[in-house]
Design an enzyme around this catalytic site. Sequence first.
Site: not given
Length: 582
Positions: A166, A319
Amino acid sequence: HPVLLARSGAGEEVMAATAWLWAEVPVRVDWAAVSAQCAWAGQQARAFLVVPAVRLLVLLSLAMTVMILLEKLFVAAVCYAAKAFGHRPESRYQWRPIAASACKTGGGNKEDGIVIVGSGSGSAAFPVVLVQIPMYNEREVYKVSIGAACALEWPSDRMVIQVLDDSTDPVVKELVKTECQRWKGKGVNIRYEVRGNRKGYKAGALKQGLMRDYVRECKFIAMFDADFQPESDFLLRTVPFLVHNPDIALVQTRWKFVNSDKCLLTRFQEMSLDYHFKFEQEAGSIVYSFFGFNGTAGVWRISAINDAGGWEDRTTVEDMDLAVRTALLGWKFVYVGAVKVGSELPSTFKAYRFQQHRWSCGPANLFKKMLLDILRNKKVSFWSKLHLLYDFFFVGKIAAHTVTFIYYCFAIPVSVFFPEIQIPLWGVVYVPTVITLCKALGSPSSFHLVILWVLFDNVMSLHRIKATITGLLDTRRVNEWVVTEKLGDANKTEPAMEGLDDVQVIDVELSTPLVPKLEKRRTRLWDKYNCSEIFVGTCIIICGCYDVLYAKKGYCIYLFIQGLAFLVIGFEYIGTRPPSTE
């Protein structure tokens, strides 16, 4: 206005009338009476508002401190009992090597000191594993992380390495792409993936990576952040848990730190994280088969991720979000502390502060968003939901992040101004000491730093409580995501990757500069220093002086030391300085 009127013809008459009115009307201000009334009102407010509020705050803080103490004692008892009885993950779950004879180098090659496992005759016994490495402008660490992933021992036709880049810096992007092409030329099945935007940050990149056609053949996914360096046998030691136990969704391994001796800041982080992995993660795995996924150095079953709805970007802890949703479906997690993965700790205070904001704000925000989902869930037991709500979220993510500042940095200092508020000795000395000793068990070699560590942790509680409140209230900074800065300390201290070919320097011609030349501006005082720490430290020292001169409660030594710790960090005398960009 009198001045304007005085300039007109009627001005003198109006002023004369005003003077006559004040002379004739018997209005006099008795300032002594007003002062007495204000003093009485202040005493009433102190007696009926301020003192009860501070006393209630102390009582709530003591209650939460006892909750934390009981949680620490329980965790320590579980871990030491497991160690005494040899309760290892391999004894609780099925584990055996996957066709060990098939793991050979036939068909592969050995270059730069790294073995690339080929597709031997028995490679079909190995499941197809996807290795994901999300990156964002990782100039300092991209090469070592990609190299470590390519060095994993696994049949080359049963592993896909996916680099999710990214990066917004075109130079870094080209470097990462070239490194992937270099390994691809050596026979490694590595894919370089980019996307048009950074929507969802890390969660968005991981989600899009799973949509690729070649991922359909993969059963498991190993995830590593850009600064993580797994040992070559990582997959051989973790994947068997998933292969032989179909109810396990996640295998989490332990972090080790290649730059923990860089400075005092990294030593403090090592102490905190060692306790987290050695005790909190271990106890959660043993008792509940659940713990929070650490976002890296773990292996997931892809079908479990899909069952839970995939990656979500609604918080900055994607997460933990995935872990909670998966656990609510009845999946089990296992923590394997014997497998360690090298990583880099942030060594600048600014980077660490941003990281702690994300780690404190995200869980609080997730707790708010998932509270009803947990209560309504019918697939897990009452005790599992109680553990999630009380132990995992409330005590571990809310109370622990708020009571430290409220109690040790506000209630105790402020109590010196109120003789009627007496905090019991067990709440000031005994309970905090036991909690500290329990947490220090994670790093016995750093025991001599415990007092400094506690003072530093109290300072960081200022940022953690602000982040926690931000998450609970869903305010402006709730989704702030600042990528933790890496200085490449892993490359400088970790010899495992020595011998790799250096990447050629790429000459990039630009019609316009990447960063426009800026005029040098004078640094403002509030940008140069951490003013909130300086303010709190000054207030605590004032409370210490009042205790010495008037209160005589005996808190002055603690208050002076804690106030000094706030000032030291406020003036940036901790951690390393980032490299100069000039």
